[in-house]
Design an enzyme around this catalytic site. Sequence first.
Site, PDB file in Angstrom:
ATOM      1  N   HIS A  69       0.836  -1.214   0.000  1.00  0.00           N
ATOM      2  CA  HIS A  69       0.000   0.000   0.000  1.00  0.00           C
ATOM      3  C   HIS A  69       0.865   1.255   0.000  1.00  0.00           C
ATOM      4  CE1 HIS A  69      -3.363   2.697   0.746  1.00  0.00           C
ATOM      5  NE2 HIS A  69      -2.645   3.264   1.703  1.00  0.00           N
ATOM      6  N   GLU A 146      -8.426   5.313  -7.414  1.00  0.00           N
ATOM      7  CA  GLU A 146      -9.116   5.802  -6.220  1.00  0.00           C
ATOM      8  C   GLU A 146     -10.425   6.503  -6.571  1.00  0.00           C
ATOM      9  OE1 GLU A 146      -7.415   7.345  -2.247  1.00  0.00           O
ATOM     10  OE2 GLU A 146      -7.535   9.105  -3.526  1.00  0.00           O
ATOM     11  N   HIS A 185     -12.173   5.242  -1.431  1.00  0.00           N
ATOM     12  CA  HIS A 185     -11.203   5.834  -0.495  1.00  0.00           C
ATOM     13  C   HIS A 185     -11.369   5.334   0.938  1.00  0.00           C
ATOM     14  CE1 HIS A 185      -9.989   9.503   1.988  1.00  0.00           C
ATOM     15  NE2 HIS A 185      -8.861   9.002   1.543  1.00  0.00           N
ATOM     16  N   GLU A 215      -8.728   3.569  10.421  1.00  0.00           N
ATOM     17  CA  GLU A 215      -7.367   4.093  10.585  1.00  0.00           C
ATOM     18  C   GLU A 215      -7.226   4.809  11.934  1.00  0.00           C
ATOM     19  OE1 GLU A 215      -6.154   6.425   7.241  1.00  0.00           O
ATOM     20  OE2 GLU A 215      -4.145   6.821   8.034  1.00  0.00           O
TER      21      GLU A 215
HETATM   22 ZN   LIG Z   1      -3.121   5.239   2.212  1.00  0.00          ZN
END
Ligand SMILES: [Zn+2]
Length: 383
Positions: A69, A146, A185, A215
């Site tokens: 990634h 994306e 995204h 995240e």
């Molecule tokens: Zn990223």
Amino acid sequence: MLTRELLRAEVVYNGLGTPRRDGAVVIQDDGRRRQVIAVQAAAEARRAFPDAVERDAGFALSPAPVNAHTHLDLSSMPYTAGSYPAFIDAVIRHRDGGARGLEAARRGLDEVLAGGVSVVGDIVTDEEVMRFLLGHPGVTGVAYWEVLGPDPARADEVFEATRRRLAHFRALERDGGVRVGLSPHTPHTVSAPLLQRLAALARAEAIPMQIHVAETADEVRLHRHGDGPLAELLGRFGVPWRASGRSPLGYLAELGVLDARPTLVHMVHVDEDDVRRVQHADCAVVHCPRSNAALGCGRFPWELYARFGVDVAFGTDSLGSSPSLAVTDEVAAARVVHGERASPQALVRAAVKGGYRALGMTPPRLLRGAEADGLFAWPVSTA
Ligand SMILES: [Zn+2]
């Protein structure tokens, strides 16, 4: 003349099964070819090849790891540690300044290739970068297009434009080269109907998919309660948002997105139910420990994924939130962050096999008779 070299390392991994601790790879050079003739415990190799010249090859020997990634088109962005909302603002300013694009992607890819890594999972936002990666002879992996689209009223329009673009890009795929993938995204910057349509397309046409999930703790708060710093950020962009009351991963599961077996990036703020769902859906997860540290995201629960047998890969994320694009530095950072909870063998296996798995590819094997070129000696890195 025939020469033999015994390379020893803390971890030796041939791409199959469990990596070996205190292993060795014996290489034979007959003047024409350099080939692997043994992969075994260092002590056994010394006994079997007493004439071989022994050399310390550092932390690990394996097939080259995968950077699963990254965002190569952000390679000219200054390193910006700080809060996640501040980082998003910095990315937008950088993009608006015109520095996100092909030049940066070239520079980033050069850095990756110079480190001996040629398999990448890259998030692409620019058509030129997509064509560059699809046409590059020295790289393979997946270039994920994306998609952002938070407004459900525009879901059909964005979907149709994405479908057309992907078809156009896929016509440029070459055997053995980079494949075209799709990256919604996040679960909150792509509307529910658009997420569902993209996942259905990925599933129907076997398009690899990757998505940033869980995240930050703020992301969980946004999904569970609909408030906090991320809600403010979405509000500033005029994005309509109604919390599902579920975890980000639970929300994706409810929408059926996991049926497309997306590779899930970050996945720091998860609970046992989330990880059980990931295991059940047979998704791989990408761990970016240095980016998580830079943006104050917290520690990825390595041991929880290990308990459920989920495949974990490593990614560097972009140079905006990571000091280098070397996946070996990422693993060195993970050793520090997870300590005893992650064995060196498991880390190496994740960076190699986990990486290929996250990109839907088969890892190479370093068996007897293999060309020595396929052997990657990990630098002794302190990250
Ligand atoms: Zn990223």
